[in-house]
Design a protein around this motif. Structure first.
Motif, mmCIF file in Angstrom:
data_model
loop_
_atom_site.group_PDB
_atom_site.id
_atom_site.type_symbol
_atom_site.label_atom_id
_atom_site.label_comp_id
_atom_site.label_asym_id
_atom_site.label_seq_id
_atom_site.Cartn_x
_atom_site.Cartn_y
_atom_site.Cartn_z
ATOM 1 N N ALA A 2 1.100 4.082 -3.188
ATOM 2 C CA ALA A 2 0.883 5.657 -2.680
ATOM 3 C C ALA A 2 2.010 6.250 -3.069
ATOM 4 N N ARG A 39 0.847 -1.142 0.076
ATOM 5 C CA ARG A 39 0.183 -0.154 0.132
ATOM 6 C C ARG A 39 0.960 1.181 0.228
ATOM 7 N N GLN A 40 1.862 1.385 0.699
ATOM 8 C CA GLN A 40 2.800 2.302 0.988
ATOM 9 C C GLN A 40 3.465 2.649 -0.360
ATOM 10 N N GLN A 54 -8.076 2.135 -6.487
ATOM 11 C CA GLN A 54 -7.161 3.544 -6.322
ATOM 12 C C GLN A 54 -6.449 4.000 -7.519
ATOM 13 N N HIS A 55 -5.936 3.022 -8.196
ATOM 14 C CA HIS A 55 -5.029 3.123 -9.124
ATOM 15 C C HIS A 55 -5.416 2.643 -10.563
#
Length: 192
Positions: A118, A114-115, A146-147
């Motif tokens: 992002a 996740r990091q 999200q992407h």
């Protein structure tokens, strides 16, 4: 019997044509099959940019093949993300991806993934189904939401038990080899 895989020998002996390029698209290595297909000599290619070694085709006025190839390389250079909790599998998968010419950012769990997602742009997420702390399938769904445009390869030793994965994701059953990984990458490229 050794537990290490000799990737250089696999590369050299493969009947499939392979080349390795650096980030500036210069030849670093070619196998015999590649030399045969391109009717080239290794010393004429190594260290040269692929577009210098094989310049524009005069029979193709719009140069679309070269443009498409450049775009493909740019997508590859934008990075791949590998999420695998087992260190031995993660290390082996990274080596296979690098042999196939990809830059890899390996992480060991969903939170690290996740990091990284992002902070960086990735075009392919390659993940295991079972991760510490969260399901790889949950990570995949969240990452794609999200992407948009992110493509996914899901690796699983559970066979067809990955029914509720991300639509359009490619399933890569474990154990896998270089050619199977190459086919999975080709499938996600074709889907993008």
């Amino acid at each position: 019997m050794s537990d290490t895989i000799d990737f250089k020998s696999l590369f050299d002996l493969s009947p499939n044509p392979y080349m390795l390029l650096d980030r500036e698209l210069r030849y670093v290595a070619v196998n015999q099959a590649y030399l045969q297909v391109t009717a080239s000599r290794a010393e004429a290619l190594l260290g040269r940019n692929i577009f210098e070694a094989f310049p524009h085709d005069p029979d193709e006025p719009d140069n679309s093949s070269a443009r498409q190839l450049r775009e493909s390389f740019q997508r590859v250079l934008s990075g791949r993300k590998l999420v695998e909790d087992d260190e031995a599998i993660r290390s082996s998968a990274c080596e296979l991806l690098e042999v196939l010419g990809h830059e890899v950012r390996p992480v060991s769990n969903g939170e690290e993934a996740r990091q990284a997602l992002a902070a960086n742009g990735f075009d392919v997420l390659f993940t295991d189904v079972s991760l510490p702390g969260m399901s790889g399938l949950l990570l995949d769904r969240e990452a794609v939401r999200q992407h948009p445009g992110l493509r996914v390869i899901i690796s699983s030793g559970q066979g067809g038990a990955v029914e509720d994965g991300v639509a359009g994701a490619v399933l890569l059953p474990k154990p896998y080899d270089l050619s199977q990984m190459g086919r999975a990458l080709a499938q996600v490229r074709a889907s993008g």
